[in-house]
Design a protein around this motif. Structure first.
Motif, PDB file in Angstrom:
ATOM      1  N   ARG A   1      74.307  30.221  47.919  1.00  0.00           N
ATOM      2  CA  ARG A   1      74.613  30.390  46.510  1.00  0.00           C
ATOM      3  C   ARG A   1      74.338  28.902  46.083  1.00  0.00           C
ATOM      4  NH1 ARG A   1      79.286  32.957  48.815  1.00  0.00           N
ATOM      5  NH2 ARG A   1      78.882  35.646  48.397  1.00  0.00           N
ATOM      6  N   ALA A   2      74.814  28.126  46.429  1.00  0.00           N
ATOM      7  CA  ALA A   2      74.885  26.687  45.477  1.00  0.00           C
ATOM      8  C   ALA A   2      73.499  26.525  45.378  1.00  0.00           C
ATOM      9  CB  ALA A   2      75.669  25.638  46.392  1.00  0.00           C
ATOM     10  N   GLU A   3      72.341  26.496  46.455  1.00  0.00           N
ATOM     11  CA  GLU A   3      71.251  25.997  46.318  1.00  0.00           C
ATOM     12  C   GLU A   3      70.336  27.070  45.466  1.00  0.00           C
ATOM     13  OE1 GLU A   3      67.965  23.397  46.854  1.00  0.00           O
ATOM     14  OE2 GLU A   3      70.118  23.446  47.674  1.00  0.00           O
TER      15      GLU A   3
ATOM     16  N   SER B   1      74.806  28.392  55.398  1.00  0.00           N
ATOM     17  CA  SER B   1      75.757  29.154  55.061  1.00  0.00           C
ATOM     18  C   SER B   1      75.750  30.045  53.634  1.00  0.00           C
ATOM     19  CB  SER B   1      77.146  28.430  55.245  1.00  0.00           C
ATOM     20  OG  SER B   1      77.399  27.592  53.883  1.00  0.00           O
ATOM     21  N   GLU B   2      76.355  31.219  53.574  1.00  0.00           N
ATOM     22  CA  GLU B   2      76.529  31.853  52.575  1.00  0.00           C
ATOM     23  C   GLU B   2      76.835  31.061  51.121  1.00  0.00           C
ATOM     24  OE1 GLU B   2      78.893  35.523  52.453  1.00  0.00           O
ATOM     25  OE2 GLU B   2      77.597  36.063  54.419  1.00  0.00           O
ATOM     26  N   GLU B   3      77.635  29.937  51.338  1.00  0.00           N
ATOM     27  CA  GLU B   3      78.195  29.290  50.266  1.00  0.00           C
ATOM     28  C   GLU B   3      76.965  28.192  49.709  1.00  0.00           C
ATOM     29  OE1 GLU B   3      79.824  29.801  52.735  1.00  0.00           O
ATOM     30  OE2 GLU B   3      81.412  31.252  51.956  1.00  0.00           O
ATOM     31  N   GLN B   4      76.421  27.445  50.995  1.00  0.00           N
ATOM     32  CA  GLN B   4      75.361  26.783  50.676  1.00  0.00           C
ATOM     33  C   GLN B   4      74.277  27.357  49.898  1.00  0.00           C
ATOM     34  OE1 GLN B   4      74.905  25.566  54.906  1.00  0.00           O
ATOM     35  NE2 GLN B   4      75.884  23.337  54.529  1.00  0.00           N
TER      36      GLN B   4
ATOM     37  N   ARG C   1      68.909  26.910  37.615  1.00  0.00           N
ATOM     38  CA  ARG C   1      69.340  26.027  36.444  1.00  0.00           C
ATOM     39  C   ARG C   1      68.366  25.150  36.259  1.00  0.00           C
ATOM     40  NH1 ARG C   1      73.633  26.578  32.884  1.00  0.00           N
ATOM     41  NH2 ARG C   1      74.454  24.399  33.267  1.00  0.00           N
ATOM     42  N   GLN C   2      67.932  24.317  37.340  1.00  0.00           N
ATOM     43  CA  GLN C   2      66.711  23.529  36.960  1.00  0.00           C
ATOM     44  C   GLN C   2      65.544  24.138  36.203  1.00  0.00           C
ATOM     45  OE1 GLN C   2      65.927  22.058  41.047  1.00  0.00           O
ATOM     46  NE2 GLN C   2      67.446  20.478  40.776  1.00  0.00           N
ATOM     47  N   ARG C   3      65.152  25.315  36.452  1.00  0.00           N
ATOM     48  CA  ARG C   3      64.318  26.120  35.901  1.00  0.00           C
ATOM     49  C   ARG C   3      64.678  26.648  34.503  1.00  0.00           C
ATOM     50  NH1 ARG C   3      61.345  29.278  40.859  1.00  0.00           N
ATOM     51  NH2 ARG C   3      60.711  27.290  41.843  1.00  0.00           N
ATOM     52  N   ASN C   4      65.911  26.881  34.229  1.00  0.00           N
ATOM     53  CA  ASN C   4      66.368  27.502  32.875  1.00  0.00           C
ATOM     54  C   ASN C   4      67.871  27.291  32.821  1.00  0.00           C
ATOM     55  OD1 ASN C   4      67.290  29.026  30.854  1.00  0.00           O
ATOM     56  ND2 ASN C   4      65.646  30.479  31.048  1.00  0.00           N
ATOM     57  N   GLY C   5      68.203  26.129  31.934  1.00  0.00           N
ATOM     58  CA  GLY C   5      69.616  25.695  31.788  1.00  0.00           C
ATOM     59  C   GLY C   5      70.544  26.717  31.311  1.00  0.00           C
TER      60      GLY C   5
ATOM     61  N   CYS D   1      73.985  32.133  37.705  1.00  0.00           N
ATOM     62  CA  CYS D   1      73.729  33.174  38.782  1.00  0.00           C
ATOM     63  C   CYS D   1      75.133  33.836  39.259  1.00  0.00           C
ATOM     64  CB  CYS D   1      72.852  32.726  39.933  1.00  0.00           C
ATOM     65  SG  CYS D   1      71.256  32.165  39.561  1.00  0.00           S
ATOM     66  N   VAL D   2      75.337  34.963  39.507  1.00  0.00           N
ATOM     67  CA  VAL D   2      76.421  35.809  39.896  1.00  0.00           C
ATOM     68  C   VAL D   2      75.663  36.521  41.296  1.00  0.00           C
ATOM     69  CG1 VAL D   2      78.149  37.584  39.649  1.00  0.00           C
ATOM     70  CG2 VAL D   2      77.598  35.926  37.517  1.00  0.00           C
ATOM     71  N   ILE D   3      76.112  35.945  42.289  1.00  0.00           N
ATOM     72  CA  ILE D   3      75.274  36.245  43.726  1.00  0.00           C
ATOM     73  C   ILE D   3      76.249  36.890  44.695  1.00  0.00           C
ATOM     74  CG2 ILE D   3      73.531  35.481  45.464  1.00  0.00           C
ATOM     75  CD1 ILE D   3      73.096  33.164  43.554  1.00  0.00           C
ATOM     76  N   ASN D   4      75.791  37.960  45.183  1.00  0.00           N
ATOM     77  CA  ASN D   4      76.488  38.799  46.156  1.00  0.00           C
ATOM     78  C   ASN D   4      75.838  38.642  47.597  1.00  0.00           C
ATOM     79  OD1 ASN D   4      78.738  40.403  47.437  1.00  0.00           O
ATOM     80  ND2 ASN D   4      77.175  42.084  47.595  1.00  0.00           N
ATOM     81  N   ILE D   5      76.117  38.090  48.398  1.00  0.00           N
ATOM     82  CA  ILE D   5      75.314  37.998  49.640  1.00  0.00           C
ATOM     83  C   ILE D   5      75.606  39.238  50.697  1.00  0.00           C
ATOM     84  CG2 ILE D   5      75.140  36.756  51.736  1.00  0.00           C
ATOM     85  CD1 ILE D   5      74.106  35.264  49.275  1.00  0.00           C
ATOM     86  N   ASP D   6      74.582  39.898  50.985  1.00  0.00           N
ATOM     87  CA  ASP D   6      74.626  41.072  51.915  1.00  0.00           C
ATOM     88  C   ASP D   6      73.676  40.545  53.060  1.00  0.00           C
ATOM     89  OD1 ASP D   6      75.618  42.742  50.052  1.00  0.00           O
ATOM     90  OD2 ASP D   6      73.661  43.612  49.456  1.00  0.00           O
ATOM     91  N   ARG D   7      73.973  41.190  54.433  1.00  0.00           N
ATOM     92  CA  ARG D   7      73.472  41.020  55.628  1.00  0.00           C
ATOM     93  C   ARG D   7      72.845  42.427  55.946  1.00  0.00           C
ATOM     94  NH1 ARG D   7      73.203  35.595  57.157  1.00  0.00           N
ATOM     95  NH2 ARG D   7      75.050  34.540  56.567  1.00  0.00           N
ATOM     96  N   SER D   8      71.616  42.275  56.591  1.00  0.00           N
ATOM     97  CA  SER D   8      70.905  43.485  56.866  1.00  0.00           C
ATOM     98  C   SER D   8      71.448  44.160  58.333  1.00  0.00           C
ATOM     99  CB  SER D   8      69.437  43.094  57.192  1.00  0.00           C
ATOM    100  OG  SER D   8      68.760  44.173  57.690  1.00  0.00           O
ATOM    101  N   TYR D   9      71.363  45.216  58.149  1.00  0.00           N
ATOM    102  CA  TYR D   9      71.959  46.158  59.415  1.00  0.00           C
ATOM    103  C   TYR D   9      70.690  46.706  60.064  1.00  0.00           C
ATOM    104  CZ  TYR D   9      76.527  45.425  57.359  1.00  0.00           C
ATOM    105  OH  TYR D   9      77.675  45.055  56.672  1.00  0.00           O
ATOM    106  N   VAL D  10      69.417  46.361  59.919  1.00  0.00           N
ATOM    107  CA  VAL D  10      68.448  46.772  60.546  1.00  0.00           C
ATOM    108  C   VAL D  10      67.453  45.740  60.961  1.00  0.00           C
ATOM    109  CG1 VAL D  10      68.405  49.134  59.381  1.00  0.00           C
ATOM    110  CG2 VAL D  10      66.995  47.302  58.444  1.00  0.00           C
ATOM    111  N   LEU D  11      66.679  45.868  61.859  1.00  0.00           N
ATOM    112  CA  LEU D  11      65.546  44.753  62.085  1.00  0.00           C
ATOM    113  C   LEU D  11      64.588  44.633  61.237  1.00  0.00           C
ATOM    114  CD1 LEU D  11      65.671  45.432  66.070  1.00  0.00           C
ATOM    115  CD2 LEU D  11      66.824  43.793  64.915  1.00  0.00           C
TER     116      LEU D  11
END
Length: 389
Positions: free
Chosen positions: A363-365, A358-361, A371-375, A379-389
């Motif tokens: 983002r969390a992952e 899911s979008e929430e899962q 954070r594991q790579r750089n403490g 991240c401030v993440i906006n989830i988009d969905r594609s409108y093309v194939l």
């Protein structure tokens, strides 16, 4: 034959625009269907009246209903070709899909009536009497419908029309139904079994399956479906061919008929580019897309940092992380905001619909792995969905 009819009925076709020529071919298809079906109705009605054959008379009225279907196609193309108006600023092109949907319902009704008639023949069997006039009439009808089907298929492929393809499918159904009637008529001379009832059920299933297929093909453009990959590839290639464009994303293309596509996309340009020069380039691209691809495109300009080591390093980190989680995901609009205690990585992710997260899962992952790579990074993440194939 198509070229001959086009020369006769489409005057000045050399000077017509592609959309006007397409409309003319669609109307020609409807007019030919009306004329041929009315001719078949007259011939069959006369033959049925002279021979006293109820089957031929009933088939004659079936051709009359087919003429009505062709009339729907003719009116559909005529209405679809009307110019935009205040109530319909995007044009009337989708009327063509509505006409195809109407034909599909006619086909389904025909299939249901065939099943009812066939079941009735099982429960109330009536002897079928072979006659040469009836057989000849049905054979001529099959030949005429076969020609009409090939005519419709040729035009349907030429103008890529779901409505004409629906008329082609209807013609194939008529050929199958009349062929089964002819087979049953011939078989009546050798057996008393209800061959016509069995053949009728087989044809009815075929007709219903055809109608459902047309509805499925028509509902896509009516409800809104993604543009074809070929169209998207051409658009991407054209826009990215300009040196000032670094990347593109958020492509949205809406079809309002076969030749009416309106859309938008975001184009990434260097943040240090001259604003007026970049804006002038975007205007030129929009005009070029309209002239070469026929797409009314609105381009949003996204400035991004280039040749900045810190931004490039963080972008590579985030891209690698996102790809580990979802290989088909992409990022864009990447920005870095440094602070005294932490660094914000702000970006958009295009997450495929097929993703199991899911979008929430997601983002969390992403947040956890970054954070594991750089403490110090958040991240401030906006989830988009594609409108093309």
């Amino acid at each position: 034959m198509i070229e001959f009819l086009a020369r006769v009925f489409i005057r000045g076709r050399e000077s017509l625009s592609p959309s006007a020529l397409r409309q003319a071919y669609g109307q020609l298809c409807g007019a030919v269907g009306i004329g041929l079906n009315l001719l078949l109705f007259a011939v069959k009605f006369f033959a049925g009246s002279v021979s006293g054959s109820i089957a031929i008379t009933a088939d004659a009225f079936n051709n009359l209903s087919d003429a009505g279907s062709s009339l729907v196609t003719l009116l559909g193309f005529r209405l679809a070709g009307r110019k935009p108006d205040p109530e319909h600023p995007f044009g009337h092109g989708r009327v063509e899909y509505v006409s195809a949907l109407t034909l599909a319902f006619f086909i389904l009704i025909t299939g249901v009536e065939l099943i009812k008639g066939s079941v009735d023949k099982f429960t109330n069997p009536e002897p079928t009497v072979f006659s040469v006039p009836a057989a000849v009439t049905l054979a001529v009808s099959i030949a005429a419908k076969l020609w009409l089907a090939l005519f419709n298929r040729s035009i349907g492929r030429r103008i890529d029309s779901v409505a004409v393809n629906a008329v082609f499918a209807d013609s194939i159904g008529d050929i199958a139904a009349t062929s089964c009637s002819l087979i049953a008529l011939i078989a009546s001379g050798f057996t008393s079994l209800p061959v016509d009832a069995v053949m009728g059920i087989i044809v009815a299933c075929f007709v219903i399956f055809t109608g459902i297929g047309i509805i499925r093909d028509t509902m896509g453009p009516l409800l809104g479906e993604p543009p074809g990959k070929e169209t998207v590839d051409k658009l991407q290639k054209l826009v990215l061919s300009h040196d000032g464009i670094i990347g593109i994303h958020d492509i949205v293309l809406n079809s309002y008929g076969h030749s009416r596509v309106i859309g938008s996309l975001h184009a990434e340009v260097p943040a240090d580019a001259d604003l007026l020069t970049a804006h002038d380039m975007i205007d030129l691209i929009e005009r070029e897309v309209r002239e070469k691809l026929g797409i009314e495109l609105s381009i949003h300009m996204d400035p991004i940092m280039v040749d900045d080591e810190e931004t490039d390093r963080f972008r590579a980190l985030v891209t690698e992380t996102v790809k580990e989680i979802e290989s088909d995901a992409t990022i864009h609009d990447f920005r870095v905001v440094d602070g005294p205690t932490h660094t914000n990585l702000i970006f958009d992710v295009v997450l495929p619909y097929k993703s199991k997260l899911s979008e929430e899962q997601f983002r969390a992952e992403v947040e956890k792995r970054v954070r594991q790579r750089n403490g110090k990074c958040f991240c401030v993440i906006n989830i988009d969905r594609s409108y093309v194939l």
